[in-house]
Design an enzyme around this catalytic site. Sequence first.
Site, PDB file in Angstrom:
ATOM      1  N   GLU A  32       0.741  -1.301   0.147  1.00 52.86           N
ATOM      2  CA  GLU A  32      -0.115  -0.053   0.016  1.00 52.86           C
ATOM      3  C   GLU A  32       0.820   1.322   0.054  1.00 52.86           C
ATOM      4  OE1 GLU A  32      -3.868  -1.940   2.451  1.00 52.86           O
ATOM      5  OE2 GLU A  32      -2.799  -0.164   3.123  1.00 52.86           O
TER       6      GLU A  32
ATOM      7  N   HIS B 275     -10.130   1.761   0.360  1.00 50.41           N
ATOM      8  CA  HIS B 275     -10.718   0.668   1.441  1.00 50.41           C
ATOM      9  C   HIS B 275     -12.143   0.633   1.372  1.00 50.41           C
ATOM     10  CE1 HIS B 275      -6.552   1.511   2.919  1.00 50.41           C
ATOM     11  NE2 HIS B 275      -6.851   0.650   3.725  1.00 50.41           N
TER      12      HIS B 275
END
Length: 319
Positions: free
Chosen positions: A165, A198
Amino acid sequence: MAALGGDGLRLLSVSQPERQSESAALGGPGSGLCCWVSVFSCLSLACSYVGSLYVWKSELPRDHPAVIKRRFTSVLVVSSLSPLCVLLWRELTGIQPGTSLLTLMGFRLEGIFPAALLPLLLTMILFLGPLMQLSMDCTCDLADGLKVVLDMRWLRNQVIAPLTEELVFRACMLPMLAPCTGLGPAVFTCPLFFGVAHFHHIIEQLRFSQSSVGSIFLSAAFQFSYTAVFGAYTAFLFIRTGHLIGPVLCHSFCNYMGFPAVCAALEHPQRRPLLAGYALGVGLFLLLLQPLTDPKLYGSLPLCVLLERAGDSEALLCS
């Protein structure tokens, strides 16, 4: 142009016409072509990262070891290819960063030890209260700790997720956004891609959770807010240190700690010292934020070099 040498931080030697052409390509914050290409590239990276999680058809929940292993494979492939997006962006915009691509993305040796230690120390100071709370409540022994480390979920949360990420959403996106928005706005723009990414958790919560739709979306909104704020913090660390390792370690630590359990602290038998720890941690964090991220500790900052070549250096973040 002269080839890069040494640790990759030496500026490319360019002629005056080339330098003028580069400045025109950058065009300062808000340049049309640069911004369109940058935003589209970041959006493509975010979609590719999230999409890689769903290339495997499965009826199993996300925490099942088989699902985790498959997702490791696809996410690692996408993350490994993500620097190619930055390379394509550079070719399309005509921007020459003045450093090697890996250096621009935070892979460099200069200042690596303070970059690994100081941001993590700063983050641990911020979590002083939660760390005190954990030490008071934890009953784990060494055997339990080893079981956790060997668990696939631990490997996902503490190693793979932070590394991939931060590589995609910080190391690749920030160099593309900074010439468009400037460093300051990039700190707050980049986390929006991270926060929105997310939202895919909603899909699995709707499939497997017993909670109501309203509570699931409320939880997703909270997670978006928390991850966006955290993303802004790690983007700040990436710019101020010029390294990827600090954001990765801080990300791993925060994944382990989770969101501070303030409500539990308010009802804890040792409430007063805990709340004092929370307050002291926040105060020390704000006091030490600038000194511990002083760019002088980390050497030349690649993103600042990039903007300096366009005459758009931002003193607050670069000095």
